[in-house]
Write a protein that holds these residues in place. Structure first.
Motif, mmCIF file in Angstrom:
data_model
loop_
_atom_site.group_PDB
_atom_site.id
_atom_site.type_symbol
_atom_site.label_atom_id
_atom_site.label_comp_id
_atom_site.label_asym_id
_atom_site.label_seq_id
_atom_site.Cartn_x
_atom_site.Cartn_y
_atom_site.Cartn_z
ATOM 1 N N PRO A 223 0.609 -1.139 -0.197
ATOM 2 C CA PRO A 223 -0.153 0.114 0.227
ATOM 3 C C PRO A 223 0.564 1.203 0.374
ATOM 4 C CG PRO A 223 0.004 -0.903 2.310
ATOM 5 C CD PRO A 223 0.915 -1.769 0.998
ATOM 6 N N GLY A 224 2.215 1.123 0.468
ATOM 7 C CA GLY A 224 2.478 2.207 0.457
ATOM 8 C C GLY A 224 3.547 2.564 -1.274
ATOM 9 N N ARG A 225 3.357 1.676 -1.879
ATOM 10 C CA ARG A 225 3.727 1.946 -3.200
ATOM 11 C C ARG A 225 3.393 2.777 -4.601
ATOM 12 N NH1 ARG A 225 9.227 -0.472 -3.603
ATOM 13 N NH2 ARG A 225 9.341 -1.017 -5.367
ATOM 14 N N LYS A 226 3.887 3.115 -5.262
ATOM 15 C CA LYS A 226 3.555 3.890 -6.064
ATOM 16 C C LYS A 226 3.101 2.910 -7.348
ATOM 17 C CE LYS A 226 2.411 7.388 -4.567
ATOM 18 N NZ LYS A 226 0.717 8.156 -4.153
ATOM 19 N N PRO A 238 -6.499 -1.189 -21.095
ATOM 20 C CA PRO A 238 -7.122 0.663 -20.840
ATOM 21 C C PRO A 238 -8.724 0.310 -19.488
ATOM 22 C CG PRO A 238 -6.789 0.547 -23.088
ATOM 23 C CD PRO A 238 -6.894 -1.141 -22.455
ATOM 24 N N GLU A 239 -9.665 -1.490 -19.845
ATOM 25 C CA GLU A 239 -10.024 -1.112 -18.924
ATOM 26 C C GLU A 239 -10.408 -1.605 -17.838
ATOM 27 O OE1 GLU A 239 -12.107 -0.911 -22.992
ATOM 28 O OE2 GLU A 239 -11.010 -2.346 -22.153
ATOM 29 N N ILE A 240 -8.693 -2.806 -17.781
ATOM 30 C CA ILE A 240 -8.795 -3.502 -16.808
ATOM 31 C C ILE A 240 -7.953 -2.025 -15.896
ATOM 32 C CG2 ILE A 240 -6.670 -4.762 -15.348
ATOM 33 C CD1 ILE A 240 -7.293 -6.631 -18.029
ATOM 34 N N TYR A 241 -7.139 -1.398 -16.217
ATOM 35 C CA TYR A 241 -6.027 -0.490 -15.794
ATOM 36 C C TYR A 241 -7.066 1.112 -15.240
ATOM 37 C CZ TYR A 241 -2.023 -2.283 -17.218
ATOM 38 O OH TYR A 241 -0.938 -3.273 -17.341
ATOM 39 N N CYS A 242 -8.183 0.782 -15.982
ATOM 40 C CA CYS A 242 -8.887 2.360 -15.560
ATOM 41 C C CYS A 242 -9.049 1.931 -13.769
ATOM 42 C CB CYS A 242 -10.130 2.225 -16.419
ATOM 43 S SG CYS A 242 -11.886 3.454 -15.850
ATOM 44 N N ALA A 243 -9.812 0.311 -13.712
ATOM 45 C CA ALA A 243 -10.906 -0.539 -12.558
ATOM 46 C C ALA A 243 -9.222 -0.670 -11.389
ATOM 47 C CB ALA A 243 -11.346 -1.810 -13.164
ATOM 48 N N ILE A 244 -8.151 -1.156 -11.598
ATOM 49 C CA ILE A 244 -7.758 -0.554 -10.741
ATOM 50 C C ILE A 244 -7.526 0.852 -10.535
ATOM 51 C CG2 ILE A 244 -5.001 -0.815 -10.296
ATOM 52 C CD1 ILE A 244 -6.343 -3.769 -10.415
ATOM 53 N N TYR A 245 -7.533 1.962 -10.981
ATOM 54 C CA TYR A 245 -7.140 2.691 -10.729
ATOM 55 C C TYR A 245 -8.615 3.867 -10.034
ATOM 56 C CZ TYR A 245 -6.932 8.895 -10.514
ATOM 57 O OH TYR A 245 -7.020 9.618 -10.430
ATOM 58 N N GLU A 246 -9.408 2.721 -9.773
ATOM 59 C CA GLU A 246 -10.593 3.843 -9.441
ATOM 60 C C GLU A 246 -10.734 3.053 -7.842
ATOM 61 O OE1 GLU A 246 -14.615 2.161 -12.135
ATOM 62 O OE2 GLU A 246 -13.992 4.390 -12.822
ATOM 63 N N PHE A 248 -7.171 2.133 -6.789
ATOM 64 C CA PHE A 248 -7.093 2.397 -6.043
ATOM 65 C C PHE A 248 -5.722 3.915 -6.635
ATOM 66 C CE2 PHE A 248 -6.324 -2.439 -5.652
ATOM 67 C CZ PHE A 248 -6.047 -2.802 -4.010
ATOM 68 N N PRO A 249 -7.071 4.866 -5.942
ATOM 69 C CA PRO A 249 -6.090 5.531 -6.852
ATOM 70 C C PRO A 249 -5.165 6.150 -6.296
ATOM 71 C CG PRO A 249 -8.524 6.405 -4.927
ATOM 72 C CD PRO A 249 -7.867 4.487 -5.768
ATOM 73 N N GLN A 253 0.323 6.243 -9.971
ATOM 74 C CA GLN A 253 1.501 7.177 -10.245
ATOM 75 C C GLN A 253 0.942 7.303 -11.731
ATOM 76 O OE1 GLN A 253 5.051 7.834 -9.057
ATOM 77 N NE2 GLN A 253 5.877 8.407 -11.253
ATOM 78 N N GLN A 254 0.748 6.330 -12.680
ATOM 79 C CA GLN A 254 0.591 6.925 -14.278
ATOM 80 C C GLN A 254 0.441 5.694 -14.347
ATOM 81 O OE1 GLN A 254 4.386 7.583 -15.796
ATOM 82 N NE2 GLN A 254 3.608 8.913 -17.809
#
Length: 267
Positions: A223-226, A238-246, A248-249, A253-254
């Motif tokens: 949890p402490g890493r970017k 794209p859909e997978i990473y969007c779900a991950i961002y939502e 773990f916002p 980092q990118q």
């Protein structure tokens, strides 16, 4: 079957006919890459590994020959070099080694797809995809090695995780290829399939659920890493990473997506 078994040769010959192998070069690549698919999977076996100066007993292997075990190791027994240690399997006359990666609580990690992200596969053309996977020399995507090395250089302790829907039977071929190409050392998270049962169908399944189940534990474990998430537009990255961002916002980092099929910006 062992390497010189008639059963194995017949299996690979049959696959060669299916793939329409054209020459000795393609046959050599096919034989190397298909062999792990036709080996015997030993279930209900205990395996011991030597890590550092100590020996650890793993849990019994499952029907596909895998063992999943959590090992508690005292810090005094750890002597990593560049964030890695090598272990040896000691219950076999043959020599097997593997690497253990040590990841700090804080820092930067890269999670990357493989096919059409860092390795040129042409997934969208199934005929070319199978040929590039099993019959031809692997080719890296231009510029990706340099990008990975630059991120590693600028971020001490940067960890790399390849998360792919490729079958684990290709692990050794993929690892050796990326090492030869000069990519940083990485952990590999590949699909567990077995040609003798219905798990083979997972090879053709939608990668969304599989990749989410691989990436989420990585995010939760650190949890402490970017994280930098790298993929392509060919499948569901794209859909997978969007779900991950939502989910773990604060940790993402990118997100970098290689556009291989003129996908619209909305993806």
């Amino acid at each position: 079957p062992e390497q010189d078994s008639r059963k194995r040769k017949l299996a690979i010959d049959g696959i060669g006919s299916l793939f329409q192998v054209k020459d000795e070069s393609e046959l050599r690549y096919l034989t190397e890459r298909m062999f792990p698919f036709v080996v015997d999977n030993q279930s209900m076996k205990f395996v011991r590994i030597k890590l550092g100066r100590k020996v650890y007993k793993l849990s019994r292997t499952s029907k596909d020959g895998h063992s999943t075990t959590t090992i508690n190791i005292a810090e005094r027994d750890l002597q990593p070099i560049d964030g890695m240690m090598t272990y040896q399997v000691i219950d076999d006359a043959r020599k097997f080694e593997g690497q253990v990666f040590f990841v700090e609580d804080q820092g930067l990690s890269i999670i990357s797809d493989i096919d059409d992200t860092v390795k040129d596969t042409n997934y969208l053309d199934k005929k070319q995809f199978y040929a590039n996977t099993f019959l031809r020399k692997f080719r890296s995507v231009p510029g990706m090695k340099d990008y990975f090395k630059e991120v590693k250089r600028k971020n001490k302790g940067c960890a790399v995780h390849f998360v792919s829907a490729s079958p684990y039977q290709l692990f050794e071929q993929l690892r050796n290829f990326f090492r030869d190409e000069g990519f940083p050392e990485a952990s590999y998270h590949l699909k567990r399939i077995r040609i003798k049962d219905k798990s083979l169908l997972q090879f053709f399944a939608d990668p969304f659920d599989y990749k989410m189940k691989q990436i989420e534990p990585l995010m939760e474990s650190f949890p402490g890493r970017k994280f930098i998430l790298i993929g392509d537009s060919g499948e569901k990255d794209p859909e997978i990473y969007c779900a991950i961002y939502e989910k773990f916002p604060q940790q993402v980092q990118q997100v970098l997506i290689r556009n291989i099929n003129d996908a619209e910006d909305s993806r």
